[in-house]
Design a protein around this motif. Structure first.
Motif, mmCIF file in Angstrom:
data_model
loop_
_atom_site.group_PDB
_atom_site.id
_atom_site.type_symbol
_atom_site.label_atom_id
_atom_site.label_comp_id
_atom_site.label_asym_id
_atom_site.label_seq_id
_atom_site.Cartn_x
_atom_site.Cartn_y
_atom_site.Cartn_z
ATOM 1 N N GLU A 1 0.824 -1.209 0.000
ATOM 2 C CA GLU A 1 0.000 0.000 0.000
ATOM 3 C C GLU A 1 0.857 1.256 0.000
ATOM 4 N N ARG A 2 1.909 1.247 0.790
ATOM 5 C CA ARG A 2 2.792 2.402 0.847
ATOM 6 C C ARG A 2 3.517 2.607 -0.481
ATOM 7 N N LEU A 3 3.940 1.505 -1.088
ATOM 8 C CA LEU A 3 4.582 1.594 -2.390
ATOM 9 C C LEU A 3 3.625 2.126 -3.448
ATOM 10 N N GLN A 4 2.376 1.716 -3.381
ATOM 11 C CA GLN A 4 1.394 2.197 -4.345
ATOM 12 C C GLN A 4 1.181 3.694 -4.197
ATOM 13 N N ARG A 5 1.086 4.173 -2.967
ATOM 14 C CA ARG A 5 0.917 5.625 -2.755
ATOM 15 C C ARG A 5 2.134 6.388 -3.274
ATOM 16 N N TRP A 6 3.308 5.826 -3.072
ATOM 17 C CA TRP A 6 4.517 6.479 -3.567
ATOM 18 C C TRP A 6 4.537 6.496 -5.099
ATOM 19 N N ARG A 7 4.119 5.413 -5.710
ATOM 20 C CA ARG A 7 4.020 5.362 -7.176
ATOM 21 C C ARG A 7 3.060 6.422 -7.685
ATOM 22 N N GLU A 8 1.965 6.615 -6.963
ATOM 23 C CA GLU A 8 0.996 7.637 -7.376
ATOM 24 C C GLU A 8 1.585 9.039 -7.289
ATOM 25 N N SER A 9 2.450 9.257 -6.304
ATOM 26 C CA SER A 9 3.076 10.577 -6.181
ATOM 27 C C SER A 9 4.074 10.828 -7.312
ATOM 28 N N ALA B 1 3.535 9.616 -10.415
ATOM 29 C CA ALA B 1 2.803 9.523 -11.687
ATOM 30 C C ALA B 1 2.883 10.787 -12.531
ATOM 31 N N PRO B 2 2.748 11.980 -11.946
ATOM 32 C CA PRO B 2 2.837 13.186 -12.787
ATOM 33 C C PRO B 2 4.173 13.299 -13.533
ATOM 34 N N TYR B 3 5.243 12.808 -12.946
ATOM 35 C CA TYR B 3 6.535 12.870 -13.630
ATOM 36 C C TYR B 3 6.562 11.916 -14.816
ATOM 37 N N HIS B 4 5.977 10.727 -14.641
ATOM 38 C CA HIS B 4 5.913 9.789 -15.761
ATOM 39 C C HIS B 4 5.089 10.377 -16.904
ATOM 40 N N GLN B 5 3.982 11.018 -16.555
ATOM 41 C CA GLN B 5 3.143 11.634 -17.576
ATOM 42 C C GLN B 5 3.890 12.747 -18.298
ATOM 43 N N GLU B 6 4.604 13.558 -17.546
ATOM 44 C CA GLU B 6 5.355 14.672 -18.132
ATOM 45 C C GLU B 6 6.400 14.182 -19.122
ATOM 46 N N LEU B 7 7.086 13.091 -18.762
ATOM 47 C CA LEU B 7 8.150 12.572 -19.615
ATOM 48 C C LEU B 7 7.640 11.583 -20.657
ATOM 49 N N GLY B 8 6.365 11.239 -20.581
ATOM 50 C CA GLY B 8 5.782 10.333 -21.563
ATOM 51 C C GLY B 8 6.291 8.922 -21.480
ATOM 52 N N ILE B 9 6.488 8.435 -20.271
ATOM 53 C CA ILE B 9 6.985 7.074 -20.094
ATOM 54 C C ILE B 9 6.078 6.314 -19.137
ATOM 55 N N GLU B 10 6.126 4.992 -19.245
ATOM 56 C CA GLU B 10 5.335 4.151 -18.374
ATOM 57 C C GLU B 10 6.075 3.932 -17.050
ATOM 58 N N PRO B 11 5.352 3.873 -15.948
ATOM 59 C CA PRO B 11 6.013 3.565 -14.670
ATOM 60 C C PRO B 11 6.460 2.113 -14.644
ATOM 61 N N PRO B 12 7.417 1.784 -13.790
ATOM 62 C CA PRO B 12 7.847 0.385 -13.687
ATOM 63 C C PRO B 12 6.747 -0.457 -13.067
ATOM 64 N N PRO B 13 6.731 -1.752 -13.320
ATOM 65 C CA PRO B 13 5.721 -2.614 -12.684
ATOM 66 C C PRO B 13 5.917 -2.620 -11.174
ATOM 67 N N PRO B 14 4.820 -2.774 -10.422
ATOM 68 C CA PRO B 14 4.947 -2.804 -8.955
ATOM 69 C C PRO B 14 5.890 -3.909 -8.508
ATOM 70 N N SER B 15 6.731 -3.584 -7.538
ATOM 71 C CA SER B 15 7.666 -4.568 -7.005
ATOM 72 C C SER B 15 8.096 -4.145 -5.611
ATOM 73 N N ASP B 16 8.118 -5.127 -4.703
ATOM 74 C CA ASP B 16 8.668 -4.844 -3.373
ATOM 75 C C ASP B 16 9.925 -5.674 -3.133
ATOM 76 N N THR B 17 10.597 -6.037 -4.246
ATOM 77 C CA THR B 17 11.848 -6.772 -4.141
ATOM 78 C C THR B 17 12.974 -5.813 -3.811
ATOM 79 N N PRO B 18 13.693 -6.015 -2.706
ATOM 80 C CA PRO B 18 14.775 -5.097 -2.344
ATOM 81 C C PRO B 18 15.883 -5.098 -3.388
#
Length: 346
Positions: free
Chosen positions: A77-85, A87-104
Protein backbone atom coordinates in the motif's frame (compact mmCIF):
# COMPACT_ATOMS: atom_id res chain seq x y z
CA UNK A 1 47.47 -1.35 16.58
CA UNK A 2 48.80 1.01 13.93
CA UNK A 3 46.29 0.55 11.12
CA UNK A 4 48.43 2.16 8.43
CA UNK A 5 51.57 0.19 9.28
CA UNK A 6 49.69 -3.09 9.50
CA UNK A 7 48.23 -2.59 6.02
CA UNK A 8 51.50 -1.28 4.60
CA UNK A 9 49.95 1.93 3.28
CA UNK A 10 52.01 4.86 2.06
CA UNK A 11 49.31 7.38 2.96
CA UNK A 12 46.79 7.38 5.86
CA UNK A 13 43.97 7.80 3.37
CA UNK A 14 41.15 5.35 2.70
CA UNK A 15 38.96 5.63 -0.38
CA UNK A 16 35.31 5.50 0.65
CA UNK A 17 33.30 2.66 -0.93
CA UNK A 18 30.76 4.29 -3.27
CA UNK A 19 28.15 1.87 -4.62
CA UNK A 20 26.87 2.89 -8.03
CA UNK A 21 29.81 5.19 -8.78
CA UNK A 22 32.76 2.80 -8.90
CA UNK A 23 33.95 -0.72 -9.42
CA UNK A 24 37.26 -2.43 -8.76
CA UNK A 25 39.17 -0.06 -11.11
CA UNK A 26 39.07 2.86 -8.67
CA UNK A 27 39.84 0.62 -5.69
CA UNK A 28 42.90 -0.85 -7.41
CA UNK A 29 44.14 2.58 -8.54
CA UNK A 30 44.01 3.97 -4.99
CA UNK A 31 45.71 0.92 -3.49
CA UNK A 32 48.42 0.93 -6.16
CA UNK A 33 49.13 4.59 -5.35
CA UNK A 34 49.58 3.91 -1.62
CA UNK A 35 46.13 4.42 -0.10
CA UNK A 36 43.49 1.83 0.76
CA UNK A 37 41.07 1.25 -2.08
CA UNK A 38 37.55 0.02 -1.38
CA UNK A 39 35.11 -2.16 -3.28
CA UNK A 40 31.41 -1.56 -2.49
CA UNK A 41 29.57 -4.88 -2.44
CA UNK A 42 26.10 -3.75 -1.40
CA UNK A 43 24.71 -3.69 -4.96
CA UNK A 44 26.65 -6.64 -6.37
CA UNK A 45 25.25 -10.09 -7.01
CA UNK A 46 27.20 -12.92 -5.43
CA UNK A 47 28.49 -13.85 -8.88
CA UNK A 48 29.57 -10.26 -9.47
CA UNK A 49 31.26 -10.08 -6.09
CA UNK A 50 33.11 -13.35 -6.70
CA UNK A 51 34.31 -12.10 -10.08
CA UNK A 52 35.44 -8.74 -8.70
CA UNK A 53 37.30 -10.29 -5.78
CA UNK A 54 38.97 -12.77 -8.12
CA UNK A 55 40.17 -9.93 -10.36
CA UNK A 56 41.65 -7.88 -7.50
CA UNK A 57 43.31 -10.80 -5.72
CA UNK A 58 47.00 -10.30 -5.00
CA UNK A 59 47.06 -6.63 -6.01
CA UNK A 60 47.51 -5.13 -2.56
CA UNK A 61 45.29 -4.53 0.48
CA UNK A 62 41.68 -3.67 -0.26
CA UNK A 63 38.57 -2.93 1.78
CA UNK A 64 35.39 -4.79 0.80
CA UNK A 65 32.32 -2.99 2.10
CA UNK A 66 28.88 -4.41 2.93
CA UNK A 67 25.54 -3.02 4.11
CA UNK A 68 24.00 -4.34 7.32
CA UNK A 69 20.47 -2.98 7.02
CA UNK A 70 17.40 -4.95 8.05
CA UNK A 71 15.07 -5.84 5.21
CA UNK A 72 11.59 -4.40 5.84
CA UNK A 73 8.33 -6.29 5.54
CA UNK A 74 6.49 -5.87 2.21
CA UNK A 75 4.70 -2.52 1.97
CA UNK A 76 2.37 -2.78 -1.06
CA UNK A 77 0.00 0.00 0.00
CA UNK A 78 2.79 2.40 0.85
CA UNK A 79 4.58 1.59 -2.39
CA UNK A 80 1.39 2.20 -4.34
CA UNK A 81 0.92 5.62 -2.76
CA UNK A 82 4.52 6.48 -3.57
CA UNK A 83 4.02 5.36 -7.18
CA UNK A 84 1.00 7.64 -7.38
CA UNK A 85 3.08 10.58 -6.18
CA UNK A 86 5.52 9.88 -9.04
CA UNK A 87 2.80 9.52 -11.69
CA UNK A 88 2.84 13.19 -12.79
CA UNK A 89 6.54 12.87 -13.63
CA UNK A 90 5.91 9.79 -15.76
CA UNK A 91 3.14 11.63 -17.58
CA UNK A 92 5.36 14.67 -18.13
CA UNK A 93 8.15 12.57 -19.62
CA UNK A 94 5.78 10.33 -21.56
CA UNK A 95 6.98 7.07 -20.09
CA UNK A 96 5.34 4.15 -18.37
CA UNK A 97 6.01 3.56 -14.67
CA UNK A 98 7.85 0.39 -13.69
CA UNK A 99 5.72 -2.61 -12.68
CA UNK A 100 4.95 -2.80 -8.96
CA UNK A 101 7.67 -4.57 -7.01
CA UNK A 102 8.67 -4.84 -3.37
CA UNK A 103 11.85 -6.77 -4.14
CA UNK A 104 14.78 -5.10 -2.34
CA UNK A 105 17.50 -3.79 -4.66
CA UNK A 106 20.24 -4.07 -2.03
CA UNK A 107 20.93 -7.08 0.15
CA UNK A 108 22.46 -6.98 3.61
CA UNK A 109 25.53 -9.00 4.54
CA UNK A 110 24.46 -12.64 4.82
CA UNK A 111 25.66 -16.24 4.71
CA UNK A 112 26.49 -16.10 0.99
CA UNK A 113 28.44 -12.87 1.30
CA UNK A 114 30.32 -14.25 4.28
CA UNK A 115 31.28 -17.31 2.23
CA UNK A 116 32.81 -14.99 -0.38
CA UNK A 117 34.84 -13.24 2.31
CA UNK A 118 36.07 -16.61 3.56
CA UNK A 119 36.97 -17.66 0.03
CA UNK A 120 38.86 -14.50 -0.98
CA UNK A 121 40.10 -13.26 2.42
CA UNK A 122 40.35 -9.49 1.75
CA UNK A 123 42.63 -7.48 4.03
CA UNK A 124 39.79 -5.29 5.30
CA UNK A 125 36.04 -5.82 5.57
CA UNK A 126 33.90 -2.84 6.47
CA UNK A 127 30.23 -2.45 7.29
CA UNK A 128 27.68 0.34 7.00
CA UNK A 129 24.49 0.53 9.11
CA UNK A 130 25.99 -1.38 12.03
CA UNK A 131 27.33 -4.92 11.99
CA UNK A 132 26.10 -8.35 10.91
CA UNK A 133 24.94 -10.92 13.44
CA UNK A 134 27.62 -12.12 15.85
CA UNK A 135 28.19 -15.52 14.23
CA UNK A 136 28.84 -13.98 10.82
CA UNK A 137 31.09 -11.30 12.32
CA UNK A 138 33.19 -13.95 14.04
CA UNK A 139 33.61 -15.81 10.76
CA UNK A 140 34.82 -12.61 9.09
CA UNK A 141 37.31 -11.96 11.88
CA UNK A 142 38.53 -15.57 11.65
CA UNK A 143 39.75 -14.88 8.10
CA UNK A 144 42.24 -12.38 9.52
CA UNK A 145 40.50 -9.38 7.99
CA UNK A 146 40.52 -6.09 9.84
CA UNK A 147 36.90 -5.14 10.58
CA UNK A 148 35.77 -1.52 10.29
CA UNK A 149 32.33 0.04 10.69
CA UNK A 150 30.82 3.52 10.61
CA UNK A 151 29.62 5.40 13.68
CA UNK A 152 27.68 8.65 13.49
CA UNK A 153 27.41 9.17 17.26
CA UNK A 154 29.51 8.44 20.32
CA UNK A 155 26.96 5.81 21.39
CA UNK A 156 27.37 3.97 18.12
CA UNK A 157 31.15 4.10 18.44
CA UNK A 158 31.03 2.60 21.93
CA UNK A 159 28.68 -0.14 20.72
CA UNK A 160 30.97 -1.00 17.81
CA UNK A 161 33.98 -1.26 20.10
CA UNK A 162 32.05 -3.57 22.40
CA UNK A 163 31.33 -5.85 19.44
CA UNK A 164 35.04 -6.14 18.68
CA UNK A 165 35.68 -3.98 15.59
CA UNK A 166 39.32 -3.18 14.83
CA UNK A 167 38.70 0.46 13.92
CA UNK A 168 35.80 2.91 13.78
CA UNK A 169 34.94 5.30 10.95
CA UNK A 170 33.62 8.52 12.52
CA UNK A 171 31.14 9.72 9.90
CA UNK A 172 30.33 13.40 10.25
CA UNK A 173 27.16 15.03 8.98
CA UNK A 174 29.07 16.52 6.01
CA UNK A 175 29.64 13.11 4.43
CA UNK A 176 28.11 12.27 1.07
CA UNK A 177 25.94 9.24 0.47
CA UNK A 178 24.02 7.26 3.06
CA UNK A 179 24.24 8.09 6.72
CA UNK A 180 25.63 5.10 8.59
CA UNK A 181 23.45 5.50 11.67
CA UNK A 182 21.96 2.35 13.18
CA UNK A 183 21.08 2.93 16.85
CA UNK A 184 18.73 5.87 16.21
CA UNK A 185 17.03 7.44 13.19
CA UNK A 186 17.04 10.87 14.87
CA UNK A 187 19.08 13.08 12.55
CA UNK A 188 19.31 15.79 15.22
CA UNK A 189 21.85 13.56 16.97
CA UNK A 190 24.23 13.84 14.02
CA UNK A 191 27.16 16.27 14.22
CA UNK A 192 30.03 17.59 12.14
CA UNK A 193 33.19 15.54 11.65
CA UNK A 194 35.52 17.84 13.57
CA UNK A 195 33.10 17.82 16.52
CA UNK A 196 32.34 14.10 16.39
CA UNK A 197 35.94 12.95 15.93
CA UNK A 198 37.41 14.14 19.26
CA UNK A 199 34.37 12.88 21.17
CA UNK A 200 34.73 9.40 19.69
CA UNK A 201 38.49 9.44 20.26
CA UNK A 202 37.85 10.14 23.93
CA UNK A 203 35.22 7.41 24.22
CA UNK A 204 36.98 4.44 22.59
CA UNK A 205 40.42 2.85 22.56
CA UNK A 206 40.46 1.45 19.01
CA UNK A 207 41.80 3.48 16.07
CA UNK A 208 39.42 6.06 14.62
CA UNK A 209 39.16 7.08 10.96
CA UNK A 210 37.63 10.47 10.15
CA UNK A 211 35.07 10.76 7.34
CA UNK A 212 32.86 13.57 6.11
CA UNK A 213 33.87 16.88 4.53
CA UNK A 214 37.44 15.68 3.96
CA UNK A 215 37.99 16.61 0.35
CA UNK A 216 41.21 18.65 0.25
CA UNK A 217 44.71 18.64 1.78
CA UNK A 218 43.75 21.08 4.56
CA UNK A 219 40.90 18.85 5.75
CA UNK A 220 43.13 15.76 5.68
CA UNK A 221 45.76 17.55 7.74
CA UNK A 222 43.19 18.90 10.22
CA UNK A 223 41.57 15.51 10.88
CA UNK A 224 44.91 13.81 11.49
CA UNK A 225 45.99 16.66 13.77
CA UNK A 226 42.91 16.02 15.90
CA UNK A 227 44.01 12.43 16.44
CA UNK A 228 42.46 10.41 13.63
CA UNK A 229 44.70 7.54 12.58
CA UNK A 230 43.49 7.93 9.00
CA UNK A 231 40.85 9.67 6.92
CA UNK A 232 38.27 8.26 4.54
CA UNK A 233 37.64 10.27 1.37
CA UNK A 234 34.86 9.66 -1.13
CA UNK A 235 33.59 12.72 -3.00
CA UNK A 236 37.06 13.88 -4.09
CA UNK A 237 37.52 10.66 -6.08
CA UNK A 238 34.18 10.76 -7.93
CA UNK A 239 35.49 12.72 -10.93
CA UNK A 240 38.60 10.58 -11.39
CA UNK A 241 38.60 8.66 -14.69
CA UNK A 242 38.71 5.33 -12.82
CA UNK A 243 35.31 6.05 -11.22
CA UNK A 244 32.10 5.02 -13.01
CA UNK A 245 30.28 8.21 -11.99
CA UNK A 246 27.59 9.07 -14.54
CA UNK A 247 27.97 12.14 -16.75
CA UNK A 248 25.15 14.12 -15.10
CA UNK A 249 26.65 13.36 -11.69
CA UNK A 250 30.12 14.47 -12.76
CA UNK A 251 28.78 17.76 -14.11
CA UNK A 252 26.90 18.43 -10.88
CA UNK A 253 30.01 17.70 -8.80
CA UNK A 254 32.02 20.22 -10.79
CA UNK A 255 29.48 22.99 -10.07
CA UNK A 256 30.66 23.94 -6.58
CA UNK A 257 27.85 26.38 -5.77
CA UNK A 258 24.99 23.88 -5.98
CA UNK A 259 23.88 23.00 -2.42
CA UNK A 260 23.66 19.54 -0.92
CA UNK A 261 21.02 18.20 1.44
CA UNK A 262 20.20 15.01 3.30
CA UNK A 263 17.30 13.25 1.60
CA UNK A 264 15.40 9.97 1.79
CA UNK A 265 13.31 10.31 -1.39
CA UNK A 266 15.88 8.56 -3.58
CA UNK A 267 16.38 5.35 -1.58
CA UNK A 268 14.18 5.47 1.51
CA UNK A 269 17.10 6.15 3.84
CA UNK A 270 18.78 9.49 4.66
CA UNK A 271 21.72 10.24 2.37
CA UNK A 272 23.50 13.44 1.35
CA UNK A 273 23.40 14.48 -2.28
CA UNK A 274 23.36 17.52 -4.54
CA UNK A 275 19.88 19.02 -4.51
CA UNK A 276 17.87 18.09 -7.61
CA UNK A 277 14.27 18.35 -8.73
CA UNK A 278 12.78 15.35 -6.93
CA UNK A 279 14.48 16.38 -3.68
CA UNK A 280 13.06 19.90 -3.97
CA UNK A 281 9.54 18.86 -4.92
CA UNK A 282 8.98 15.70 -2.83
CA UNK A 283 11.49 16.14 -0.02
CA UNK A 284 14.22 16.38 0.83
CA UNK A 285 12.87 14.29 3.73
CA UNK A 286 9.45 12.68 3.42
CA UNK A 287 7.45 10.41 5.70
CA UNK A 288 5.65 9.01 2.64
CA UNK A 289 8.70 7.24 1.22
CA UNK A 290 8.73 3.43 1.58
CA UNK A 291 11.50 1.98 3.70
CA UNK A 292 15.01 1.38 2.39
CA UNK A 293 15.72 -0.23 0.01
CA UNK A 294 12.24 -0.82 -1.42
CA UNK A 295 11.85 2.59 -3.07
CA UNK A 296 14.91 2.52 -5.32
CA UNK A 297 13.34 0.72 -8.28
CA UNK A 298 10.43 3.16 -8.53
CA UNK A 299 12.73 5.88 -9.89
CA UNK A 300 14.68 3.84 -12.46
CA UNK A 301 12.66 4.82 -15.55
CA UNK A 302 12.44 8.46 -14.50
CA UNK A 303 16.15 8.57 -13.86
CA UNK A 304 16.99 7.03 -17.24
CA UNK A 305 14.62 9.35 -19.12
CA UNK A 306 15.96 12.48 -17.45
CA UNK A 307 19.59 11.43 -17.84
CA UNK A 308 19.00 10.84 -21.58
CA UNK A 309 18.19 14.56 -21.67
CA UNK A 310 21.34 15.35 -19.66
CA UNK A 311 19.39 16.10 -16.49
CA UNK A 312 19.86 14.63 -13.03
CA UNK A 313 16.31 15.38 -11.83
CA UNK A 314 15.79 11.88 -10.41
CA UNK A 315 19.38 10.70 -9.97
CA UNK A 316 21.21 10.10 -6.70
CA UNK A 317 23.86 12.80 -7.05
CA UNK A 318 25.67 11.75 -3.90
CA UNK A 319 28.17 14.28 -2.64
CA UNK A 320 29.70 15.49 0.58
CA UNK A 321 29.48 19.14 1.54
CA UNK A 322 33.11 19.71 0.53
CA UNK A 323 33.52 19.04 -3.16
CA UNK A 324 35.93 21.87 -3.90
CA UNK A 325 38.60 19.25 -4.47
CA UNK A 326 36.75 17.29 -7.15
CA UNK A 327 39.15 17.09 -10.08
CA UNK A 328 39.22 15.19 -13.34
CA UNK A 329 42.64 13.68 -12.69
CA UNK A 330 43.80 10.08 -12.18
CA UNK A 331 43.18 8.64 -8.74
CA UNK A 332 46.92 8.37 -8.04
CA UNK A 333 47.39 12.08 -8.68
CA UNK A 334 44.36 12.93 -6.56
CA UNK A 335 45.61 10.78 -3.70
CA UNK A 336 49.05 12.41 -3.74
CA UNK A 337 47.41 15.86 -3.77
CA UNK A 338 45.21 14.99 -0.79
CA UNK A 339 48.31 13.92 1.11
CA UNK A 340 50.41 16.88 0.00
CA UNK A 341 50.43 18.62 3.39
CA UNK A 342 51.44 15.51 5.32
CA UNK A 343 55.02 14.55 6.17
CA UNK A 344 56.67 12.59 3.39
CA UNK A 345 56.24 8.83 3.87
CA UNK A 346 59.38 7.16 5.16
Amino acid sequence: MNLIARLGLRYPILQAPMAGAQDEALALAVTAAGGLGALPAGMLSMEGLDQALTEIAGQGPLNVNFFCHHLPEPQPERLQRWRESLAPYHQELGIEPPPPSDTPSRRPFDEEACAQVEKHRPAVVSFHFGLPEAALLERVKATGALVLSSATTVEEARWLEQQGVDAIIAQGIEAGGHRGHFLSDDLSLQMGTMTLLPRILEAVSVPVIAAGGIGDPDAVEAALALGAEAVQVGTAFLCCPEATTRAVHRRALLEPDTPTAITNVLTGRPARGIVNRVMRELGPLSTAVPDFPLVTGSLCELRAAAESQCRGDFSPLWSGENRQGCREVPAAEQLAWLASKLPSPS
